[in-house]
Design a protein around this motif. Structure first.
Motif, PDB file in Angstrom:
ATOM      1  N   TYR A  62      35.714   3.890   2.479  1.00 11.96           N
ATOM      2  CA  TYR A  62      34.512   3.495   1.731  1.00 11.96           C
ATOM      3  C   TYR A  62      33.811   4.707   1.150  1.00 11.96           C
ATOM      4  O   TYR A  62      33.972   5.831   1.605  1.00 11.96           O
ATOM      5  CB  TYR A  62      33.548   2.670   2.604  1.00 11.96           C
ATOM      6  N   CYS A  63      33.032   4.419   0.093  1.00 15.93           N
ATOM      7  CA  CYS A  63      32.146   5.396  -0.537  1.00 15.93           C
ATOM      8  C   CYS A  63      30.782   4.713  -0.644  1.00 15.93           C
ATOM      9  O   CYS A  63      30.481   3.830   0.144  1.00 15.93           O
ATOM     10  CB  CYS A  63      32.691   5.839  -1.890  1.00 15.93           C
ATOM     11  N   SER A  69      36.027   5.129  -3.706  1.00 14.57           N
ATOM     12  CA  SER A  69      37.002   4.870  -2.632  1.00 14.57           C
ATOM     13  C   SER A  69      38.260   4.167  -3.147  1.00 14.57           C
ATOM     14  O   SER A  69      39.303   4.230  -2.498  1.00 14.57           O
ATOM     15  CB  SER A  69      36.358   4.082  -1.498  1.00 14.57           C
ATOM     16  N   ILE A  70      38.175   3.523  -4.302  1.00 16.33           N
ATOM     17  CA  ILE A  70      39.383   2.935  -4.896  1.00 16.33           C
ATOM     18  C   ILE A  70      40.400   4.052  -5.189  1.00 16.33           C
ATOM     19  O   ILE A  70      41.577   3.915  -4.882  1.00 16.33           O
ATOM     20  CB  ILE A  70      39.062   2.146  -6.182  1.00 16.33           C
ATOM     21  N   GLY A  71      39.916   5.150  -5.745  1.00 17.42           N
ATOM     22  CA  GLY A  71      40.803   6.282  -6.011  1.00 17.42           C
ATOM     23  C   GLY A  71      41.398   6.839  -4.733  1.00 17.42           C
ATOM     24  O   GLY A  71      42.586   7.158  -4.673  1.00 17.42           O
ATOM     25  N   ALA A  72      40.578   6.940  -3.686  1.00 16.01           N
ATOM     26  CA  ALA A  72      41.061   7.431  -2.393  1.00 16.01           C
ATOM     27  C   ALA A  72      42.095   6.473  -1.816  1.00 16.01           C
ATOM     28  O   ALA A  72      43.121   6.900  -1.274  1.00 16.01           O
ATOM     29  CB  ALA A  72      39.894   7.603  -1.429  1.00 16.01           C
ATOM     30  N   THR A  73      41.845   5.182  -1.947  1.00 14.52           N
ATOM     31  CA  THR A  73      42.772   4.171  -1.438  1.00 14.52           C
ATOM     32  C   THR A  73      44.115   4.272  -2.153  1.00 14.52           C
ATOM     33  O   THR A  73      45.172   4.284  -1.515  1.00 14.52           O
ATOM     34  CB  THR A  73      42.179   2.756  -1.605  1.00 14.52           C
ATOM     35  N   LEU A  74      44.085   4.360  -3.468  1.00  5.65           N
ATOM     36  CA  LEU A  74      45.326   4.479  -4.242  1.00  5.65           C
ATOM     37  C   LEU A  74      46.082   5.760  -3.886  1.00  5.65           C
ATOM     38  O   LEU A  74      47.303   5.751  -3.743  1.00  5.65           O
ATOM     39  CB  LEU A  74      45.026   4.428  -5.742  1.00  5.65           C
ATOM     40  N   ASN A  82      48.689   2.985   5.465  1.00  7.76           N
ATOM     41  CA  ASN A  82      48.270   1.586   5.471  1.00  7.76           C
ATOM     42  C   ASN A  82      46.758   1.608   5.270  1.00  7.76           C
ATOM     43  O   ASN A  82      46.005   1.899   6.204  1.00  7.76           O
ATOM     44  CB  ASN A  82      48.645   0.934   6.809  1.00  7.76           C
ATOM     45  N   VAL A  83      46.317   1.347   4.054  1.00  2.00           N
ATOM     46  CA  VAL A  83      44.916   1.595   3.710  1.00  2.00           C
ATOM     47  C   VAL A  83      44.333   0.457   2.886  1.00  2.00           C
ATOM     48  O   VAL A  83      45.026  -0.175   2.097  1.00  2.00           O
ATOM     49  CB  VAL A  83      44.794   2.961   2.975  1.00  2.00           C
ATOM     50  N   LYS A  84      43.034   0.210   3.109  1.00  2.00           N
ATOM     51  CA  LYS A  84      42.295  -0.790   2.336  1.00  2.00           C
ATOM     52  C   LYS A  84      40.965  -0.190   1.896  1.00  2.00           C
ATOM     53  O   LYS A  84      40.401   0.664   2.579  1.00  2.00           O
ATOM     54  CB  LYS A  84      42.032  -2.044   3.175  1.00  2.00           C
ATOM     55  N   ASN A  85      40.468  -0.674   0.782  1.00  2.00           N
ATOM     56  CA  ASN A  85      39.185  -0.261   0.225  1.00  2.00           C
ATOM     57  C   ASN A  85      38.112  -1.264   0.631  1.00  2.00           C
ATOM     58  O   ASN A  85      38.291  -2.471   0.478  1.00  2.00           O
ATOM     59  CB  ASN A  85      39.288  -0.190  -1.301  1.00  2.00           C
ATOM     60  N   LEU A  86      36.979  -0.763   1.146  1.00  2.00           N
ATOM     61  CA  LEU A  86      35.859  -1.633   1.500  1.00  2.00           C
ATOM     62  C   LEU A  86      35.089  -2.004   0.240  1.00  2.00           C
ATOM     63  O   LEU A  86      34.469  -1.147  -0.399  1.00  2.00           O
ATOM     64  CB  LEU A  86      34.933  -0.942   2.507  1.00  2.00           C
TER      65      LEU A  86
END
Length: 101
Positions: A62-63, A69-74, A82-86
């Motif tokens: 999360y950000c 955080s979408i960029g971090a997730t990608l 194994n990652v998800k964006n909040l």
């Protein structure tokens, strides 16, 4: 995109699931407030510090708003995590935390 909403995240926390909550905001923002138990690796340091993350655990990123955080997730997905964006980020958490007891 792998997204998770706040309700599902809170269920994981309450159920004691073995997850990592990753705050990619700056150290200053993190110190001003964060989701309990979150680790802080600012987005600018993620490529350098990602080795500190456990590849065997689900990571919820999360950000402030859920956009950075979408960029971090990608990025982490591309590295095999194994990652998800909040969705909604920390703002969503702050606005809803009184309802989550």
């Amino acid at each position: 995109m792998n997204n998770i909403d706040l309700k599902k995240l809170m269920e994981k926390i309450i159920n004691g699931e073995n997850i990592v909550i990753l705050d990619v905001r700056s150290k200053v923002q993190y110190n001003e407030g964060h989701i309990e138990g979150a680790v802080n690796i600012p987005m600018s340091n993620l490529a350098i510090e990602m080795d500190d993350l456990d590849m065997n655990k689900e990571i919820i990123v999360y950000c402030n708003s859920g956009k950075v955080s979408i960029g971090a997730t990608l990025f982490l997905l591309d590295k095999g995590f194994n990652v998800k964006n909040l969705k909604g980020g920390f703002e969503e958490y702050k606005n809803c935390q009184l309802d989550i007891t």
